[in-house]
Design a protein around this motif. Structure first.
Motif, PDB file in Angstrom:
ATOM      1  N   ASP A 178      10.807 126.515  18.503  1.00 12.62           N
ATOM      2  CA  ASP A 178       9.652 125.772  18.998  1.00 12.62           C
ATOM      3  C   ASP A 178      10.107 124.334  19.241  1.00 12.62           C
ATOM      4  O   ASP A 178      10.459 123.610  18.310  1.00 12.62           O
ATOM      5  N   LYS A 179      10.108 123.916  20.485  1.00 14.86           N
ATOM      6  CA  LYS A 179      10.650 122.608  20.853  1.00 14.86           C
ATOM      7  C   LYS A 179       9.865 121.447  20.230  1.00 14.86           C
ATOM      8  O   LYS A 179      10.332 120.315  20.220  1.00 14.86           O
ATOM      9  N   SER A 180       8.651 121.737  19.729  1.00 10.90           N
ATOM     10  CA  SER A 180       7.872 120.669  19.098  1.00 10.90           C
ATOM     11  C   SER A 180       8.313 120.408  17.658  1.00 10.90           C
ATOM     12  O   SER A 180       7.910 119.422  17.054  1.00 10.90           O
ATOM     13  N   LYS A 181       9.156 121.304  17.110  1.00 14.81           N
ATOM     14  CA  LYS A 181       9.673 121.128  15.754  1.00 14.81           C
ATOM     15  C   LYS A 181      11.030 120.419  15.853  1.00 14.81           C
ATOM     16  O   LYS A 181      12.043 121.022  16.206  1.00 14.81           O
ATOM     17  N   ILE A 182      11.052 119.134  15.561  1.00 10.73           N
ATOM     18  CA  ILE A 182      12.240 118.311  15.758  1.00 10.73           C
ATOM     19  C   ILE A 182      13.136 118.366  14.523  1.00 10.73           C
ATOM     20  O   ILE A 182      12.706 118.084  13.409  1.00 10.73           O
ATOM     21  N   LEU A 183      14.395 118.717  14.740  1.00  8.87           N
ATOM     22  CA  LEU A 183      15.375 118.823  13.647  1.00  8.87           C
ATOM     23  C   LEU A 183      16.389 117.688  13.671  1.00  8.87           C
ATOM     24  O   LEU A 183      17.190 117.554  12.741  1.00  8.87           O
ATOM     25  N   GLY A 184      16.398 116.895  14.715  1.00  7.32           N
ATOM     26  CA  GLY A 184      17.321 115.769  14.816  1.00  7.32           C
ATOM     27  C   GLY A 184      16.939 114.879  15.976  1.00  7.32           C
ATOM     28  O   GLY A 184      16.539 115.367  17.036  1.00  7.32           O
ATOM     29  N   ALA A 185      17.025 113.561  15.765  1.00  3.78           N
ATOM     30  CA  ALA A 185      16.602 112.634  16.817  1.00  3.78           C
ATOM     31  C   ALA A 185      17.216 111.258  16.587  1.00  3.78           C
ATOM     32  O   ALA A 185      17.739 110.961  15.507  1.00  3.78           O
ATOM     33  N   ILE A 186      17.139 110.409  17.616  1.00  5.56           N
ATOM     34  CA  ILE A 186      17.623 109.028  17.543  1.00  5.56           C
ATOM     35  C   ILE A 186      16.417 108.098  17.650  1.00  5.56           C
ATOM     36  O   ILE A 186      15.603 108.225  18.567  1.00  5.56           O
ATOM     37  N   TYR A 187      16.297 107.186  16.682  1.00 11.78           N
ATOM     38  CA  TYR A 187      15.223 106.191  16.700  1.00 11.78           C
ATOM     39  C   TYR A 187      15.862 104.803  16.802  1.00 11.78           C
ATOM     40  O   TYR A 187      16.742 104.459  16.009  1.00 11.78           O
ATOM     41  N   LYS A 188      15.433 104.030  17.779  1.00 13.23           N
ATOM     42  CA  LYS A 188      15.921 102.656  17.913  1.00 13.23           C
ATOM     43  C   LYS A 188      15.133 101.790  16.939  1.00 13.23           C
ATOM     44  O   LYS A 188      13.917 101.694  17.001  1.00 13.23           O
ATOM     45  N   VAL A 189      15.837 101.173  16.001  1.00 10.33           N
ATOM     46  CA  VAL A 189      15.203 100.331  14.987  1.00 10.33           C
ATOM     47  C   VAL A 189      15.938  99.004  14.921  1.00 10.33           C
ATOM     48  O   VAL A 189      17.141  98.977  14.631  1.00 10.33           O
ATOM     49  N   GLY A 190      15.229  97.921  15.186  1.00  9.33           N
ATOM     50  CA  GLY A 190      15.901  96.626  15.208  1.00  9.33           C
ATOM     51  C   GLY A 190      16.981  96.636  16.266  1.00  9.33           C
ATOM     52  O   GLY A 190      16.760  97.049  17.404  1.00  9.33           O
ATOM     53  N   SER A 191      18.179  96.228  15.884  1.00 16.22           N
ATOM     54  CA  SER A 191      19.317  96.255  16.803  1.00 16.22           C
ATOM     55  C   SER A 191      20.172  97.500  16.610  1.00 16.22           C
ATOM     56  O   SER A 191      21.178  97.681  17.292  1.00 16.22           O
ATOM     57  N   GLY A 192      19.793  98.340  15.636  1.00 21.10           N
ATOM     58  CA  GLY A 192      20.584  99.534  15.334  1.00 21.10           C
ATOM     59  C   GLY A 192      19.839 100.817  15.632  1.00 21.10           C
ATOM     60  O   GLY A 192      18.822 100.821  16.318  1.00 21.10           O
ATOM     61  N   HIS A 193      20.353 101.923  15.101  1.00 24.61           N
ATOM     62  CA  HIS A 193      19.743 103.234  15.334  1.00 24.61           C
ATOM     63  C   HIS A 193      19.637 103.999  14.018  1.00 24.61           C
ATOM     64  O   HIS A 193      20.571 103.983  13.208  1.00 24.61           O
ATOM     65  N   LEU A 194      18.503 104.670  13.841  1.00 21.33           N
ATOM     66  CA  LEU A 194      18.340 105.609  12.738  1.00 21.33           C
ATOM     67  C   LEU A 194      18.445 107.003  13.340  1.00 21.33           C
ATOM     68  O   LEU A 194      17.679 107.352  14.241  1.00 21.33           O
ATOM     69  N   VAL A 195      19.404 107.786  12.861  1.00 24.81           N
ATOM     70  CA  VAL A 195      19.686 109.106  13.434  1.00 24.81           C
ATOM     71  C   VAL A 195      19.382 110.180  12.397  1.00 24.81           C
ATOM     72  O   VAL A 195      19.943 110.161  11.298  1.00 24.81           O
ATOM     73  N   THR A 196      18.479 111.096  12.723  1.00 23.19           N
ATOM     74  CA  THR A 196      18.203 112.222  11.834  1.00 23.19           C
ATOM     75  C   THR A 196      18.957 113.448  12.330  1.00 23.19           C
ATOM     76  O   THR A 196      19.093 113.665  13.538  1.00 23.19           O
ATOM     77  N   LEU A 197      19.444 114.249  11.388  1.00 25.02           N
ATOM     78  CA  LEU A 197      20.234 115.443  11.709  1.00 25.02           C
ATOM     79  C   LEU A 197      19.818 116.603  10.816  1.00 25.02           C
ATOM     80  O   LEU A 197      19.324 116.388   9.700  1.00 25.02           O
ATOM     81  N   PRO A 198      20.002 117.852  11.272  1.00 23.17           N
ATOM     82  CA  PRO A 198      19.777 118.987  10.369  1.00 23.17           C
ATOM     83  C   PRO A 198      20.760 118.896   9.199  1.00 23.17           C
ATOM     84  O   PRO A 198      21.774 118.193   9.267  1.00 23.17           O
ATOM     85  N   GLY A 199      20.456 119.600   8.113  1.00 22.14           N
ATOM     86  CA  GLY A 199      21.373 119.617   6.977  1.00 22.14           C
ATOM     87  C   GLY A 199      22.724 120.205   7.360  1.00 22.14           C
ATOM     88  O   GLY A 199      22.800 121.120   8.187  1.00 22.14           O
ATOM     89  N   LEU A 200      23.785 119.655   6.777  1.00 22.76           N
ATOM     90  CA  LEU A 200      25.146 120.137   7.058  1.00 22.76           C
ATOM     91  C   LEU A 200      25.693 120.747   5.774  1.00 22.76           C
ATOM     92  O   LEU A 200      25.981 120.046   4.809  1.00 22.76           O
ATOM     93  N   THR A 201      25.808 122.075   5.743  1.00 17.98           N
ATOM     94  CA  THR A 201      26.192 122.778   4.520  1.00 17.98           C
ATOM     95  C   THR A 201      27.626 123.292   4.604  1.00 17.98           C
ATOM     96  O   THR A 201      28.183 123.464   5.689  1.00 17.98           O
ATOM     97  N   PHE A 202      28.189 123.524   3.440  1.00 26.37           N
ATOM     98  CA  PHE A 202      29.508 124.185   3.357  1.00 26.37           C
ATOM     99  C   PHE A 202      29.625 124.858   1.999  1.00 26.37           C
ATOM    100  O   PHE A 202      28.932 124.487   1.042  1.00 26.37           O
ATOM    101  N   ASN A 203      30.489 125.867   1.918  1.00 26.54           N
ATOM    102  CA  ASN A 203      30.743 126.583   0.666  1.00 26.54           C
ATOM    103  C   ASN A 203      31.835 125.842  -0.093  1.00 26.54           C
ATOM    104  O   ASN A 203      32.989 125.823   0.315  1.00 26.54           O
TER     105      ASN A 203
END
Length: 468
Positions: A178-203
């Motif tokens: 469902d494209k309305s369920k966002i799992l990662g995005a870029i937000y411009k905040v101040g002069s920088g960026h806040l980047v959300t990402l899905p969890g990154l797992t490993f064994n």
């Protein structure tokens, strides 16, 4: 000069020098890039619980330290973003922590804590949208070229524990089916960026091996596969950071650029419009804050359906006032009563409240009410003994229509003997809700009469008028 990553709560294989514990509250000023895993942002300290049903909470010391650490992290992130740097956040599940801000309602040697809930996402400096915890592995990539290498290398390791809806001014990178369920995005905040990402797992077992030290102790080390994973992750994050920063590189305007001489007419108009909009926004924010206070007060009546302790006491008081009573807590340092209640007919009552998760209201709270009635009558200023009302919220966590319990047989026989009214708070909610929405003085009087006539039994309130 290579950039330095600091990772809070996420152990990058082979990069122990990058790892920082949330509870250390150290300065993050030296970091060029921040990586944060919110599932590591948990309180540290003592958990307290006084009964088998109260659920418990972190004590005041642990709660205060936790909220201070969250506030510290939030300030560090804000400074980081305002300095034009970038922050990466893995969207792990939201966790609501039960904290305490003090001890309330001390009674008979027991303390109960005044509690509140606090999200592990309160460190975010901006509203990124509505958060919903949900898990899965189906992650769709938007094709954003900045994240192509990251996705190609780690797509098999991506798992989501949370999605975002209605993100605020975000550039979408990853979604669910469902494209309305966002799992990662870029937000411009101040002069920088806040980047959300899905969890990154490993064994971890695949990435580590055990070796024997010189003194015979066995130690665990990252193996070549783990080191390659860690190096690749750092490389990808730094490349994303570089591309994001290059898009934002522009020399900040010097102060003298604001001189009146350099301002064009259109620029002045736009500046004035922005200032006007900011003022309007602040007024709307203030209005919403006041509306939020009103909303919380309006919702308080619903505490009759599922609460216990102090919240239930306050909800009963609100309902009684709607029915026309004067009602308030009483505590003179020696005697404490949930409610002292006076009707417009000048009849005086003492109220006690009890909520039970999965049981009837039992004789314990009934005895406490009897003791309170006698202690109240012993006070010098009281000339006539008050009547008693026991407000009970049995099976409080069940849907009201599915509840079968109310008061124990001992409670009922005791109420008949002592002429004490037994009131189910779900019944009180029904009549109070109607009266809160309808100006019906006659019905208020009928409800008060029902309580007084119900002394000695479970109160039966009048039926809500059909034409309403």
């Amino acid at each position: 000069m290579s950039k330095h990553i600091i990772s809070i709560g996420y152990d990058i294989p082979g990069k122990s020098d990058c790892y920082v514990d949330f509870h250390d509250s150290i300065s993050l000023m030296d970091a060029d890039v921040l990586l944060i895993s919110p599932d590591s942002l948990r309180p540290l300290g003592d958990w307290v619980s006084f009964t088998s049903s109260d659920g418990g909470c972190y004590n005041v010391k642990a709660s205060n330290r936790y909220t201070q650490n969250i506030s510290h992290l939030k300030k560090e992130i804000e400074d980081h973003l305002n300095a034009g740097k970038n922050v990466f956040i893995f969207l792990t599940a939201e966790e609501m922590q039960t904290l305490s801000n003090g001890v309330s309602s001390p009674r008979k040697g027991q303390n109960s804590y005044s509690t509140y809930t606090y999200s592990n996402y309160n460190f975010l400096p901006i509203d990124i949208g509505k958060l919903t915890s949900a898990s899965g592995k189906h992650v769709q990539f938007s094709g954003n070229h900045i994240f192509s290498e990251f996705y190609n290398k780690f797509k098999s390791n991506l798992e989501y524990e949370l999605y975002v809806e209605n993100p605020k001014e975000a550039q979408i990178v990853f979604t669910g089916k469902d494209k309305s369920k966002i799992l990662g995005a870029i937000y411009k905040v101040g002069s920088g960026h806040l980047v959300t990402l899905p969890g990154l797992t490993f064994n971890e077992k695949d990435f580590t091996e055990t070796k024997e030290g010189a003194n015979g102790d066995k130690k665990e080390f990252w193996n070549k596969k783990g080191l390659a994973f860690g190096n690749s992750l750092v490389s990808c994050l730094l490349e994303i950071d570089k591309k994001l920063s290059s898009d934002s590189e522009k020399t900040p305007a010097p102060d003298w650029m604001e001189n009146e001489y350099f301002l064009g007419n259109k620029e002045k108009i736009l500046n004035d419009s922005i200032s006007s909009n900011v003022e309007k926004i602040e007024k709307i924010k203030l209005k919403n804050e006041n509306l939020q206070i009103e909303l919380e007060e309006e919702r308080k009546l619903k505490d009759l359906l599922f609460e216990q302790g102090k919240p239930l006491e306050n909800a009963v008081i609100k309902a009684l006032k709607i029915l026309g009573y004067k009602a308030e807590n009483y505590d003179d340092g020696e005697l404490e009563m949930d409610q002292v209640i006076v009707s417009p007919e000048n009849i005086r009552y003492i109220g006690e409240n009890e909520g039970k998760d999965n049981k009837d209201i039992n004789i314990t709270k009934f005895r406490q009410l009897v003791d309170a009635l006698n202690a109240d009558f012993a006070r010098e200023e009281v000339e006539e003994k008050a009547f008693g009302i026991l407000f009970g919220n049995a099976e409080r966590l069940k849907e009201p229509a599915k509840r079968k319990l109310d008061f124990t047989d001992k409670c009922k026989s005791g109420a008949e003997r002592e002429k004490i009214a037994l009131v189910k708070t779900i019944d009180l909610f029904t009549v109070a809700k109607y009266l809160n929405e309808n100006d019906d003085e006659d019905f208020k009087k009928e409800c008060r009469d029902a309580i007084h006539k119900g002394l000695g039994e479970i109160v039966k309130f009048p039926v809500i008028p059909i034409n309403n």
